[in-house]
Design a protein around this motif. Structure first.
Motif, PDB file in Angstrom:
ATOM      1  N   GLY A  32       0.789  -1.234   0.000  1.00  0.00           N
ATOM      2  CA  GLY A  32       0.000   0.000   0.000  1.00  0.00           C
ATOM      3  C   GLY A  32       0.818   1.279   0.000  1.00  0.00           C
ATOM      4  N   LEU A  33       2.006   1.244  -0.620  1.00  0.00           N
ATOM      5  CA  LEU A  33       2.857   2.438  -0.652  1.00  0.00           C
ATOM      6  C   LEU A  33       3.197   2.823  -2.084  1.00  0.00           C
ATOM      7  CD1 LEU A  33       5.542   1.418   2.022  1.00  0.00           C
ATOM      8  CD2 LEU A  33       3.662   3.024   2.370  1.00  0.00           C
ATOM      9  N   THR A  34       3.489   4.091  -2.287  1.00  0.00           N
ATOM     10  CA  THR A  34       4.072   4.509  -3.567  1.00  0.00           C
ATOM     11  C   THR A  34       5.586   4.287  -3.448  1.00  0.00           C
ATOM     12  OG1 THR A  34       4.494   6.758  -2.827  1.00  0.00           O
ATOM     13  CG2 THR A  34       2.323   6.332  -3.786  1.00  0.00           C
ATOM     14  N   PRO A  35       6.306   4.251  -4.572  1.00  0.00           N
ATOM     15  CA  PRO A  35       7.768   4.090  -4.485  1.00  0.00           C
ATOM     16  C   PRO A  35       8.414   5.195  -3.645  1.00  0.00           C
ATOM     17  CG  PRO A  35       7.034   3.712  -6.725  1.00  0.00           C
ATOM     18  CD  PRO A  35       5.836   4.208  -5.973  1.00  0.00           C
ATOM     19  N   ALA A  36       7.929   6.431  -3.761  1.00  0.00           N
ATOM     20  CA  ALA A  36       8.525   7.533  -2.982  1.00  0.00           C
ATOM     21  C   ALA A  36       8.275   7.327  -1.487  1.00  0.00           C
ATOM     22  CB  ALA A  36       7.946   8.868  -3.435  1.00  0.00           C
ATOM     23  N   GLN A  37       7.098   6.798  -1.140  1.00  0.00           N
ATOM     24  CA  GLN A  37       6.825   6.534   0.282  1.00  0.00           C
ATOM     25  C   GLN A  37       7.727   5.411   0.789  1.00  0.00           C
ATOM     26  OE1 GLN A  37       2.602   5.798   0.061  1.00  0.00           O
ATOM     27  NE2 GLN A  37       2.114   7.873   0.764  1.00  0.00           N
ATOM     28  N   ALA A  38       7.929   4.396  -0.061  1.00  0.00           N
ATOM     29  CA  ALA A  38       8.808   3.285   0.337  1.00  0.00           C
ATOM     30  C   ALA A  38      10.223   3.824   0.580  1.00  0.00           C
ATOM     31  CB  ALA A  38       8.827   2.209  -0.751  1.00  0.00           C
ATOM     32  N   GLU A  73       3.241  13.181   4.887  1.00  0.00           N
ATOM     33  CA  GLU A  73       1.972  13.305   5.627  1.00  0.00           C
ATOM     34  C   GLU A  73       1.151  12.012   5.701  1.00  0.00           C
ATOM     35  OE1 GLU A  73       0.841  15.195   7.849  1.00  0.00           O
ATOM     36  OE2 GLU A  73       2.591  16.451   7.506  1.00  0.00           O
ATOM     37  N   PRO A  74       0.877  11.355   4.539  1.00  0.00           N
ATOM     38  CA  PRO A  74       0.066  10.123   4.621  1.00  0.00           C
ATOM     39  C   PRO A  74       0.735   9.029   5.450  1.00  0.00           C
ATOM     40  CG  PRO A  74       0.328  10.863   2.332  1.00  0.00           C
ATOM     41  CD  PRO A  74       1.233  11.703   3.163  1.00  0.00           C
ATOM     42  N   LEU A  75       2.066   9.045   5.480  1.00  0.00           N
ATOM     43  CA  LEU A  75       2.775   8.024   6.269  1.00  0.00           C
ATOM     44  C   LEU A  75       2.620   8.300   7.760  1.00  0.00           C
ATOM     45  CD1 LEU A  75       6.042   7.770   4.114  1.00  0.00           C
ATOM     46  CD2 LEU A  75       4.184   6.098   4.252  1.00  0.00           C
ATOM     47  N   VAL A  76       2.606   9.596   8.101  1.00  0.00           N
ATOM     48  CA  VAL A  76       2.384   9.970   9.505  1.00  0.00           C
ATOM     49  C   VAL A  76       0.948   9.601   9.893  1.00  0.00           C
ATOM     50  CG1 VAL A  76       2.251  11.923  11.114  1.00  0.00           C
ATOM     51  CG2 VAL A  76       4.126  11.804   9.444  1.00  0.00           C
ATOM     52  N   GLU A  77       0.010   9.920   8.986  1.00  0.00           N
ATOM     53  CA  GLU A  77      -1.409   9.596   9.279  1.00  0.00           C
ATOM     54  C   GLU A  77      -1.621   8.091   9.401  1.00  0.00           C
ATOM     55  OE1 GLU A  77      -3.666  11.517   6.226  1.00  0.00           O
ATOM     56  OE2 GLU A  77      -2.920  13.487   6.877  1.00  0.00           O
ATOM     57  N   ARG A  78      -0.876   7.348   8.630  1.00  0.00           N
ATOM     58  CA  ARG A  78      -1.004   5.879   8.676  1.00  0.00           C
ATOM     59  C   ARG A  78      -0.338   5.285   9.917  1.00  0.00           C
ATOM     60  NH1 ARG A  78       0.668   2.099   3.472  1.00  0.00           N
ATOM     61  NH2 ARG A  78       0.619   0.109   4.564  1.00  0.00           N
ATOM     62  N   GLY A  79       0.455   6.089  10.595  1.00  0.00           N
ATOM     63  CA  GLY A  79       1.080   5.634  11.844  1.00  0.00           C
ATOM     64  C   GLY A  79       2.370   4.864  11.646  1.00  0.00           C
ATOM     65  N   VAL A  80       2.986   5.003  10.446  1.00  0.00           N
ATOM     66  CA  VAL A  80       4.245   4.279  10.233  1.00  0.00           C
ATOM     67  C   VAL A  80       5.469   5.192  10.347  1.00  0.00           C
ATOM     68  CG1 VAL A  80       3.234   2.414   8.861  1.00  0.00           C
ATOM     69  CG2 VAL A  80       3.985   4.506   7.704  1.00  0.00           C
ATOM     70  N   LEU A  81       5.201   6.502  10.354  1.00  0.00           N
ATOM     71  CA  LEU A  81       6.282   7.485  10.445  1.00  0.00           C
ATOM     72  C   LEU A  81       5.877   8.537  11.470  1.00  0.00           C
ATOM     73  CD1 LEU A  81       8.906   7.947   8.730  1.00  0.00           C
ATOM     74  CD2 LEU A  81       7.605   9.594   7.392  1.00  0.00           C
ATOM     75  N   GLU A  82       6.869   9.069  12.195  1.00  0.00           N
ATOM     76  CA  GLU A  82       6.536  10.141  13.128  1.00  0.00           C
ATOM     77  C   GLU A  82       7.595  11.232  13.097  1.00  0.00           C
ATOM     78  OE1 GLU A  82       6.152   8.311  16.934  1.00  0.00           O
ATOM     79  OE2 GLU A  82       8.290   7.864  17.101  1.00  0.00           O
TER      80      GLU A  82
END
Ligand code: SF4
Length: 196
Positions: A32-38, A73-82
């Motif tokens: 469920g990630l884009t390459p940039a998010q990965a 932002e979406p990674l923070v909202e998803r709870g995988v990044l802070e």
């Protein structure tokens, strides 16, 4: 070297980049990630904590600051990044993985393992030539500003090894003007500047 040979190498590089990009894109999409998010999760996991800022992430990804914020932002909202306080600068924040971010990254790394297996299948001479050629290409792209490569302190023009012998932080970085422990000096830094 003839123009035809250079064109042939360029064509191979483009094919390779499409294949690697496709594999990584598929792997990222599967969780469920884009390459940039990965890539952002890898950045947060491997970059030295005091260098893991959104600004440095933007440099590494080769995007504008606002784009990097949009990736984070979406990674923070998803709870995988802070976002955590910067260890030495109260005005700044740094990116770090949460426990579920670390679990997600472990799943992602299984995709990279597939590419590693393909490389391991090459004979030693081919691997050594590949390492040499790719190293030279990365170096050229980095010098022309097309690529930012995070690397440990060894070999960096700003590194002053063993500037304070016998202390907990024996090395010094002349760029950020700070002493570094052995462990810190081994972590990846996007400001690494190869010594001439
Ligand atoms: S700029 Fe160079 S010496 Fe300074 S922390 Fe980064 S890699 Fe280490």
């Amino acid at each position: 070297m003839s123009r035809e040979r250079v064109d042939g190498i360029l064509a191979s590089l483009l094919r390779l980049s499409r294949a690697v990009d496709g594999t990584l894109r598929e792997g990222a999409a599967a969780v469920g990630l884009t390459p940039a998010q990965a890539e952002t999760l890898r950045f947060a996991a491997r970059t030295r904590p005091d260098m893991a800022t959104v600004g440095q992430l933007a440099r590494v990804l080769g995007v504008r600051h606002a784009t990097a914020v949009g990736i984070v932002e979406p990674l923070v909202e998803r709870g995988v990044l802070e976002r955590r306080p910067h260890p030495y600068d109260g005005r700044r924040r740094v990116l770090a993985l949460t426990p579920s971010g670390r679990r997600l990254l472990a799943r992602l790394e299984r995709v990279a393992a597939e590419l590693r297996r393909e490389l391991e299948g090459l004979d030693r001479t081919s691997l050594e030539r590949l390492e040499l050629g790719l190293g030279a290409l990365v170096d050229t792209l980095r010098r022309s500003g097309l690529l930012v490569v995070a690397a440990p302190c060894a070999g960096c023009a700003h590194f002053r090894p063993n500037a304070a012998p016998g202390t907990k932080a024996p090395h010094r970085c002349a760029l950020i003007e700070r002493y570094l422990s052995e462990a810190e000096s081994r972590m990846l830094c996007p400001e690494h500047t190869p010594a001439a």
